[in-house]
Design a protein around this motif. Sequence first.
Motif, PDB file in Angstrom:
ATOM      1  N   GLU A  26     -12.477   8.570 -49.271  1.00 29.73           N
ATOM      2  CA  GLU A  26     -13.453   7.953 -50.171  1.00 29.73           C
ATOM      3  C   GLU A  26     -14.025   6.681 -49.547  1.00 29.73           C
ATOM      4  OE1 GLU A  26     -12.616   8.192 -54.443  1.00 29.73           O
ATOM      5  OE2 GLU A  26     -12.637   5.990 -54.413  1.00 29.73           O
ATOM      6  N   LEU A  27     -13.180   5.937 -48.865  1.00 30.00           N
ATOM      7  CA  LEU A  27     -13.623   4.727 -48.178  1.00 30.00           C
ATOM      8  C   LEU A  27     -14.601   5.066 -47.060  1.00 30.00           C
ATOM      9  CD1 LEU A  27     -13.632   1.795 -47.281  1.00 30.00           C
ATOM     10  CD2 LEU A  27     -11.389   2.168 -46.222  1.00 30.00           C
ATOM     11  N   ILE A  28     -14.268   6.064 -46.255  1.00 33.17           N
ATOM     12  CA  ILE A  28     -15.162   6.453 -45.160  1.00 33.17           C
ATOM     13  C   ILE A  28     -16.509   6.898 -45.706  1.00 33.17           C
ATOM     14  CG2 ILE A  28     -15.512   8.107 -43.276  1.00 33.17           C
ATOM     15  CD1 ILE A  28     -12.451   8.078 -42.862  1.00 33.17           C
ATOM     16  N   ARG A  29     -16.503   7.656 -46.788  1.00 31.00           N
ATOM     17  CA  ARG A  29     -17.768   8.103 -47.399  1.00 31.00           C
ATOM     18  C   ARG A  29     -18.553   6.925 -47.967  1.00 31.00           C
ATOM     19  NH1 ARG A  29     -14.213  12.510 -48.752  1.00 31.00           N
ATOM     20  NH2 ARG A  29     -14.950  14.418 -47.713  1.00 31.00           N
ATOM     21  N   LEU A  59      -2.616  12.984 -43.083  1.00 28.84           N
ATOM     22  CA  LEU A  59      -4.072  13.202 -43.114  1.00 28.84           C
ATOM     23  C   LEU A  59      -4.809  12.540 -41.948  1.00 28.84           C
ATOM     24  CD1 LEU A  59      -4.978  12.867 -46.911  1.00 28.84           C
ATOM     25  CD2 LEU A  59      -4.357  14.901 -45.609  1.00 28.84           C
ATOM     26  N   LYS A  60      -4.081  12.079 -40.956  1.00 30.06           N
ATOM     27  CA  LYS A  60      -4.725  11.337 -39.878  1.00 30.06           C
ATOM     28  C   LYS A  60      -5.811  12.145 -39.176  1.00 30.06           C
ATOM     29  CE  LYS A  60      -3.878   8.432 -35.843  1.00 30.06           C
ATOM     30  NZ  LYS A  60      -2.863   7.752 -35.021  1.00 30.06           N
ATOM     31  N   LYS A  61      -5.528  13.390 -38.816  1.00 28.46           N
ATOM     32  CA  LYS A  61      -6.516  14.211 -38.099  1.00 28.46           C
ATOM     33  C   LYS A  61      -7.770  14.421 -38.934  1.00 28.46           C
ATOM     34  CE  LYS A  61      -3.373  16.741 -35.042  1.00 28.46           C
ATOM     35  NZ  LYS A  61      -2.852  18.075 -34.644  1.00 28.46           N
ATOM     36  N   LYS A  62      -7.617  14.674 -40.225  1.00 27.31           N
ATOM     37  CA  LYS A  62      -8.761  14.894 -41.100  1.00 27.31           C
ATOM     38  C   LYS A  62      -9.607  13.630 -41.225  1.00 27.31           C
ATOM     39  CE  LYS A  62      -6.847  18.623 -43.950  1.00 27.31           C
ATOM     40  NZ  LYS A  62      -6.481  19.057 -45.335  1.00 27.31           N
ATOM     41  N   LEU A  63      -8.952  12.474 -41.300  1.00 29.74           N
ATOM     42  CA  LEU A  63      -9.676  11.218 -41.420  1.00 29.74           C
ATOM     43  C   LEU A  63     -10.406  10.875 -40.126  1.00 29.74           C
ATOM     44  CD1 LEU A  63      -7.014   9.170 -43.408  1.00 29.74           C
ATOM     45  CD2 LEU A  63      -9.183  10.054 -44.290  1.00 29.74           C
ATOM     46  N   VAL A  64      -9.770  11.153 -38.999  1.00 28.26           N
ATOM     47  CA  VAL A  64     -10.436  10.936 -37.701  1.00 28.26           C
ATOM     48  C   VAL A  64     -11.686  11.802 -37.605  1.00 28.26           C
ATOM     49  CG1 VAL A  64     -10.228  11.275 -35.209  1.00 28.26           C
ATOM     50  CG2 VAL A  64      -8.361  10.182 -36.475  1.00 28.26           C
ATOM     51  N   LEU A  68     -13.505  13.090 -40.099  1.00 30.68           N
ATOM     52  CA  LEU A  68     -14.515  12.581 -41.026  1.00 30.68           C
ATOM     53  C   LEU A  68     -15.145  11.296 -40.495  1.00 30.68           C
ATOM     54  CD1 LEU A  68     -15.924  12.766 -43.798  1.00 30.68           C
ATOM     55  CD2 LEU A  68     -13.983  11.492 -44.763  1.00 30.68           C
ATOM     56  N   GLY A  69     -14.329  10.448 -39.890  1.00 30.27           N
ATOM     57  CA  GLY A  69     -14.812   9.169 -39.370  1.00 30.27           C
ATOM     58  C   GLY A  69     -15.801   9.292 -38.226  1.00 30.27           C
ATOM     59  N   LYS A  70     -15.824  10.440 -37.556  1.00 34.09           N
ATOM     60  CA  LYS A  70     -16.773  10.643 -36.448  1.00 34.09           C
ATOM     61  C   LYS A  70     -18.215  10.681 -36.935  1.00 34.09           C
ATOM     62  CE  LYS A  70     -13.529  12.964 -33.341  1.00 34.09           C
ATOM     63  NZ  LYS A  70     -13.141  14.228 -32.654  1.00 34.09           N
ATOM     64  N   ARG A  71     -18.416  10.798 -38.249  1.00 26.27           N
ATOM     65  CA  ARG A  71     -19.772  10.783 -38.796  1.00 26.27           C
ATOM     66  C   ARG A  71     -20.360   9.371 -38.802  1.00 26.27           C
ATOM     67  NH1 ARG A  71     -19.094  13.885 -44.396  1.00 26.27           N
ATOM     68  NH2 ARG A  71     -21.295  13.274 -44.570  1.00 26.27           N
ATOM     69  N   LYS A  99     -21.401   5.705 -37.132  1.00 26.00           N
ATOM     70  CA  LYS A  99     -21.853   5.227 -35.822  1.00 26.00           C
ATOM     71  C   LYS A  99     -20.694   4.561 -35.094  1.00 26.00           C
ATOM     72  CE  LYS A  99     -25.138   2.197 -33.488  1.00 26.00           C
ATOM     73  NZ  LYS A  99     -26.258   1.239 -33.620  1.00 26.00           N
ATOM     74  N   ASN A 100     -19.917   3.791 -35.843  1.00 23.70           N
ATOM     75  CA  ASN A 100     -18.723   3.154 -35.285  1.00 23.70           C
ATOM     76  C   ASN A 100     -17.501   3.831 -35.901  1.00 23.70           C
ATOM     77  OD1 ASN A 100     -20.393   1.024 -34.053  1.00 23.70           O
ATOM     78  ND2 ASN A 100     -20.638   0.288 -36.162  1.00 23.70           N
ATOM     79  N   PRO A 101     -16.946   4.835 -35.246  1.00 23.38           N
ATOM     80  CA  PRO A 101     -15.800   5.554 -35.823  1.00 23.38           C
ATOM     81  C   PRO A 101     -14.669   4.594 -36.196  1.00 23.38           C
ATOM     82  CG  PRO A 101     -16.610   6.696 -33.887  1.00 23.38           C
ATOM     83  CD  PRO A 101     -17.314   5.370 -33.924  1.00 23.38           C
ATOM     84  N   PRO A 102     -13.965   4.852 -37.286  1.00 26.20           N
ATOM     85  CA  PRO A 102     -12.885   3.952 -37.697  1.00 26.20           C
ATOM     86  C   PRO A 102     -11.732   3.949 -36.700  1.00 26.20           C
ATOM     87  CG  PRO A 102     -12.892   5.941 -39.034  1.00 26.20           C
ATOM     88  CD  PRO A 102     -14.148   5.981 -38.210  1.00 26.20           C
ATOM     89  N   VAL A 103     -11.101   2.805 -36.605  1.00 30.86           N
ATOM     90  CA  VAL A 103      -9.876   2.671 -35.812  1.00 30.86           C
ATOM     91  C   VAL A 103      -8.721   2.971 -36.756  1.00 30.86           C
ATOM     92  CG1 VAL A 103      -8.428   1.121 -34.462  1.00 30.86           C
ATOM     93  CG2 VAL A 103     -10.937   0.944 -34.325  1.00 30.86           C
ATOM     94  N   ILE A 104      -8.020   4.092 -36.534  1.00 25.89           N
ATOM     95  CA  ILE A 104      -6.963   4.536 -37.439  1.00 25.89           C
ATOM     96  C   ILE A 104      -5.640   4.513 -36.684  1.00 25.89           C
ATOM     97  CG2 ILE A 104      -6.149   6.383 -38.946  1.00 25.89           C
ATOM     98  CD1 ILE A 104      -9.025   7.377 -39.145  1.00 25.89           C
ATOM     99  N   SER A 105      -4.760   3.595 -37.075  1.00 32.84           N
ATOM    100  CA  SER A 105      -3.499   3.455 -36.353  1.00 32.84           C
ATOM    101  C   SER A 105      -2.518   2.628 -37.163  1.00 32.84           C
ATOM    102  CB  SER A 105      -3.746   2.774 -34.998  1.00 32.84           C
ATOM    103  OG  SER A 105      -2.540   2.634 -34.275  1.00 32.84           O
ATOM    104  N   PHE A 106      -1.242   2.911 -36.972  1.00 34.10           N
ATOM    105  CA  PHE A 106      -0.195   2.099 -37.603  1.00 34.10           C
ATOM    106  C   PHE A 106      -0.011   0.822 -36.791  1.00 34.10           C
ATOM    107  CE2 PHE A 106       4.245   0.724 -37.757  1.00 34.10           C
ATOM    108  CZ  PHE A 106       4.384   0.504 -39.117  1.00 34.10           C
ATOM    109  N   HIS A 107       0.235  -0.304 -37.487  1.00 34.82           N
ATOM    110  CA  HIS A 107       0.402  -1.594 -36.812  1.00 34.82           C
ATOM    111  C   HIS A 107       1.655  -2.305 -37.331  1.00 34.82           C
ATOM    112  CE1 HIS A 107      -3.705  -1.543 -35.105  1.00 34.82           C
ATOM    113  NE2 HIS A 107      -4.020  -0.938 -36.236  1.00 34.82           N
TER     114      HIS A 107
END
Length: 387
Positions: A215-218, A239-244, A246-249, A251-259
């Motif tokens: 929802e955030l990415i959209r 859901l990491k793969k699905k979010l990655v 979706l994020g490719k849509r 211009k600046n794909p999200p940085v998705i990672s545990f910190h």
Amino acid sequence: MQIAVIADVLGQENNGTTITVKRLIYHLKQRGHNVSVVSPSTCTEEGYYSVEKIDFKMFNNYVKKNGVELAKPNIELLRRVIEKSDVVHILMPFSLGRAAIKICTELHKPVTTAFHVQPENVSCHFGLQKSKPVNRYIYKNFLKGFYQYSEYIHCPTEFIADKLREHGYTQDLRVISNGVDPIFFPSPQPKPAPYADKFCILSTGRLTKEKCQSELIRGVLLSRHADQIQLFIAGDGPLKKKLVKLGKRLKNPPVISFHPKEELAKMLNFCDLYVHPSYAEIESIACVEAITCGLVPVISDSKMSAAKNFTQFPENLYRAGDPADLARKIDYLIEHPEVRASEREVYIRYAERFRIEKCIDKMEEMFEDARTGAHRDYQKELTSENQ
């Protein structure tokens, strides 16, 4: 006090419950309490006792991917630890916790419990997180099989205490925040060079259905400033793969990672906005960590989430399930930096109540009351404090 902590889940710090439980154990020890911990995690520290994990057979990979590996009860070990304790604190209403609370009842040991697992956290694994009958059944099952044997329940927020009352829980409900680690405080940081010209938005949480990161990415996709936004999603999960994808849509794909928390504290201090889209949330320490650092939030108004109660201004709340409304709130705060600057100071002052020292004080009170059999009208005390 000699305190036993029984935790069905206590592994890597990749979920809010594990983080808060480990923080509680650490601070109790710092205050001189002797703490014994029974969990499925392996730890060489004194006072830690490891039990086996439940074998879910063909579902083991799914369980591990979701970070919810559960403990298999060891009755002999539990009895040995419980017998030498002044009070027993049980975190979850699953197999290990249920076995432990029955032993406490048999031995007449003072026991407290915690409500860290929202029924929606369970039903989401079956795609039924919005089913009222299913979630009502889970509340009932938790009460009948576990919580009825405890006179004290630690509730991280008044939101979840109200939910328990609605579902027939009549115990002494202690509303005590899980608290924020001292590492989280306002300390403005320069943005990393690759993001120096970007508007940086952070969201933290397990990558699961009820956290609603899609929802955030959209929402960012619908923003007038989408090309300027750099989204960071701090967490891990199934859901990491699905979010990655979706994020490719963007211009600046999200940085998705545990910190680790040290890195997360720095991110909270260089980002421009925090977004919390979760559908179900008992407290959301991630959200509290953000506002403690002075990061202005935009939070879903989901009826199943306590996080919405942190908002101090209308523009910090958006309609759950509505990415377009989220985009409008993001755009407003991008276009009004003076609003973010003034709200930042309000949130920093508001977040002082979540400092870990104050929360541990109240947890100690609950343990002592359980040990001596004292009951308090805790809601009246909480209301008096906040007036």
